[in-house]
Scaffold this motif. Structure first.
Motif, PDB file in Angstrom:
ATOM      1  N   PRO A   1       0.800  -1.238   0.000  1.00 27.50           N
ATOM      2  CA  PRO A   1       0.000   0.000   0.000  1.00 27.50           C
ATOM      3  C   PRO A   1       0.828   1.282   0.000  1.00 27.50           C
ATOM      4  O   PRO A   1       0.447   2.260  -0.652  1.00 27.50           O
ATOM      5  N   VAL A   2       1.959   1.304   0.712  1.00 28.22           N
ATOM      6  CA  VAL A   2       2.771   2.520   0.764  1.00 28.22           C
ATOM      7  C   VAL A   2       3.337   2.843  -0.620  1.00 28.22           C
ATOM      8  O   VAL A   2       3.390   4.006  -1.032  1.00 28.22           O
TER       9      VAL A   2
ATOM     10  N   SER B   1      -3.281   2.347  10.299  1.00 30.93           N
ATOM     11  CA  SER B   1      -3.150   1.245   9.340  1.00 30.93           C
ATOM     12  C   SER B   1      -2.884   1.799   7.940  1.00 30.93           C
ATOM     13  O   SER B   1      -3.485   2.791   7.519  1.00 30.93           O
ATOM     14  N   ASN B   2      -1.977   1.139   7.205  1.00 30.46           N
ATOM     15  CA  ASN B   2      -1.691   1.558   5.834  1.00 30.46           C
ATOM     16  C   ASN B   2      -2.911   1.453   4.936  1.00 30.46           C
ATOM     17  O   ASN B   2      -3.103   2.278   4.039  1.00 30.46           O
ATOM     18  N   MET B   3      -3.746   0.466   5.174  1.00 30.28           N
ATOM     19  CA  MET B   3      -4.947   0.291   4.355  1.00 30.28           C
ATOM     20  C   MET B   3      -5.926   1.442   4.567  1.00 30.28           C
ATOM     21  O   MET B   3      -6.524   1.953   3.609  1.00 30.28           O
ATOM     22  N   ALA B   4      -6.102   1.859   5.808  1.00 29.75           N
ATOM     23  CA  ALA B   4      -7.007   2.976   6.094  1.00 29.75           C
ATOM     24  C   ALA B   4      -6.481   4.260   5.462  1.00 29.75           C
ATOM     25  O   ALA B   4      -7.233   5.031   4.844  1.00 29.75           O
TER      26      ALA B   4
ATOM     27  N   GLN C   1       2.244  12.649   5.050  1.00 25.02           N
ATOM     28  CA  GLN C   1       1.437  11.803   5.927  1.00 25.02           C
ATOM     29  C   GLN C   1       1.693  10.320   5.632  1.00 25.02           C
ATOM     30  O   GLN C   1       1.665   9.482   6.538  1.00 25.02           O
ATOM     31  N   VAL C   2       1.943  10.011   4.375  1.00 28.29           N
ATOM     32  CA  VAL C   2       2.183   8.619   3.981  1.00 28.29           C
ATOM     33  C   VAL C   2       3.495   8.113   4.570  1.00 28.29           C
ATOM     34  O   VAL C   2       3.552   7.042   5.199  1.00 28.29           O
ATOM     35  N   PHE C   3       4.572   8.883   4.387  1.00 26.48           N
ATOM     36  CA  PHE C   3       5.894   8.443   4.830  1.00 26.48           C
ATOM     37  C   PHE C   3       6.236   8.923   6.236  1.00 26.48           C
ATOM     38  O   PHE C   3       7.308   8.597   6.747  1.00 26.48           O
ATOM     39  N   GLN C   4       5.335   9.724   6.812  1.00 28.61           N
ATOM     40  CA  GLN C   4       5.562  10.279   8.158  1.00 28.61           C
ATOM     41  C   GLN C   4       6.902  10.995   8.225  1.00 28.61           C
ATOM     42  O   GLN C   4       7.635  10.917   9.202  1.00 28.61           O
ATOM     43  N   LEU C   5       7.210  11.728   7.153  1.00 27.28           N
ATOM     44  CA  LEU C   5       8.518  12.362   7.013  1.00 27.28           C
ATOM     45  C   LEU C   5       8.447  13.525   6.029  1.00 27.28           C
ATOM     46  O   LEU C   5       7.754  13.453   5.020  1.00 27.28           O
TER      47      LEU C   5
END
Length: 326
Positions: free
Chosen positions: A44-45, A169-172, A241-245
Motif C-alpha cells: 500500500p505505501v 493502518s496503511n490500508m485505512a 502523511q504517507v511516509f511520516q517524514l
C-alpha cells in the motif's frame, strides 16, 4: 466576401467547454476500480507514493502542458507543503485533513508570491526565475528551525481523520490518499475542460493573439501558476502523511527534474500521460533501488529514448494513433 472581424469570429475564440468524452469517462472508471483493488496486490505505501506523484505530475502538466509555462522549481511547493503539513500534524497536533489543508494553503501562498514575480518574464527567463526561487526555498528549508534542517521532520504521527477515523493502518490511510489524489486529478480535468482552460490553451498556442482578443494574459498565467502550485502542494502534504517524514529531498532541484521527466515521458498536454509517467518512474525507483546511482542513468536513457522515438510521450503517441484526446 464576408466582412466579419477576425477577432470576433468563432474561430478566433477558445472553444466552449464540453462534457467529458465517453472514452475518458470509461478510463476514469477503470482507473478507479484498479486503484481500489491495488492495495491487495502491491504494498500500500508504494501504491500511495505512485498516487502522490501522479497528482504532482498532473499539477505540473497543468502549468506546462496547458499553460505553456515551463517551471524548474515546482519542488518548492511540493516540499514546503510537505514541511508545513508534517509540522502541523506533529507539533500542532492537527488531524490529517487539517494538516494537509495547512500544507496546501502554504503552497498556494508561496505559488501566488513567486508567480506574481515570475510571470513578468517569458521563456527561458521565466524558467530560470522559478529555479532561482526554488533554490531560495531549499536553503530556507535547510536553515529554518521548524524544518529540522538536514534531519527534516521525522516520526510524523498519523492522527485520526476528522478526529474519528484512525489512520495508523496503511490500508485505512490508502483510501484517504485515494480520495484526495483522485479528487485532485478530477479537479484538474475540470479545469482543463472549462472556459478558463480553453483560454489557457489559446495563450499557449498564440499569446499575442490572445492579448489582441482582450484577454488579460498575465492574470490567467498567475491563476494557473497558483493553481498548479496549490495542487503540487496537495501532493506533497499527502506524501508527508504517507511516509511520516518531510525532508530536504522534497525541496531539492532533482525533485523538479523528476516531475518534468514524468510529464514528458507520459505525455505533456494529455490528461493521463503524467499519471502514467509518474507510475513508470516511481516503479523504477522502487524496484531498481539496489542499483543505486545507476537508476538515474537508466532514467536518463529512457528519457532520451522517449524524446527521440515519440516526442509526444507514451499517451500522446496513443492519442495520435487513436485520434482521441487522452
Amino acid at each position: 466576401m464576408s466582412t466579419m472581424d477576425p477577432a470576433t469570429s468563432p474561430a478566433a475564440r477558445p472553444e466552449p467547454s464540453v462534457g467529458m468524452p465517453t472514452h475518458q469517462k470509461a478510463i476514469f472508471v477503470v482507473l478507479l476500480i484498479l486503484l481500489v483493488a491495488l492495495p491487495w496486490f502491491v504494498y500500500p505505501v508504494f501504491a500511495m507514493k505512485v498516487m502522490c506523484f501522479a497528482l504532482f505530475a498532473s499539477a505540473f502538466n497543468l502549468l506546462l502542458g496547458f499553460g505553456g509555462l515551463l517551471s524548474f522549481g515546482h519542488a518548492a511547493y511540493f516540499g514546503m507543503a510537505s514541511y508545513v503539513a508534517a509540522h502541523a500534524a506533529k507539533v500542532w497536533g492537527l488531524t490529517p485533513e487539517l494538516a494537509v489543508l495547512a500544507g496546501t494553503a502554504a503552497a498556494a501562498l508561496l505559488g501566488l508570491a513567486i508567480g506574481s514575480l515570475a510571470i513578468r518574464r517569458q521563456g527561458i527567463y521565466f524558467a530560470m526565475v522559478t529555479l532561482a526561487f526554488a533554490q531560495m526555498v531549499y536553503f530556507f528549508a535547510l536553515q529554518a528551525e521548524f524544518t529540522g534542517g538536514e534531519d527534516g521532520i521525522q516520526s510524523v504521527p498519523r492522527n485520526d481523520l476528522f478526529g474519528l477515523i484512525p489512520l495508523e493502518s496503511n490500508m485505512a490511510l490508502y483510501f484517504f490518499v485515494l480520495v484526495v489524489t483522485f479528487g485532485g486529478i478530477l479537479f484538474i480535468h475540470r479545469i482543463i475542460h472549462s472556459p478558463f482552460g480553453q483560454v489557457l490553451k489559446a495563450i499557449r498556442e498564440n499569446e499575442p493573439r490572445a492579448v489582441s482578443l482582450g484577454y488579460r494574459v498575465n492574470r490567467y498565467k498567475l491563476m494557473v501558476f497558483t493553481l498548479s502550485a496549490t495542487l503540487a502542494g496537495l501532493a506533497g502534504a499527502v506524501k508527508s502523511q504517507v511516509f511520516q517524514l518531510a525532508s530536504l529531498t522534497d525541496v531539492h532541484w532533482t525533485m523538479s527534474g523528476e516531475v518534468v521527466l514524468m510529464t514528458l515521458l507520459g505525455g505533456m498536454g494529455t490528461v493521463f500521460g503524467p499519471m502514467l509517467g509518474a507510475a513508470i518512474i516511481v516503479t523504477m525507483q522502487n524496484y531498481f533501488a539496489t542499483l543505486g546511482a545507476w537508476v538515474t542513468v537508466i532514467q536518463g536513457v529512457i528519457f532520451v529514448a522517449g524524446v527521440l522515438l515519440f516526442r509526444e510521450g507514451i499517451v500522446g503517441l496513443i492519442a495520435r494513433w487513436t485520434k482521441k484526446p487522452l
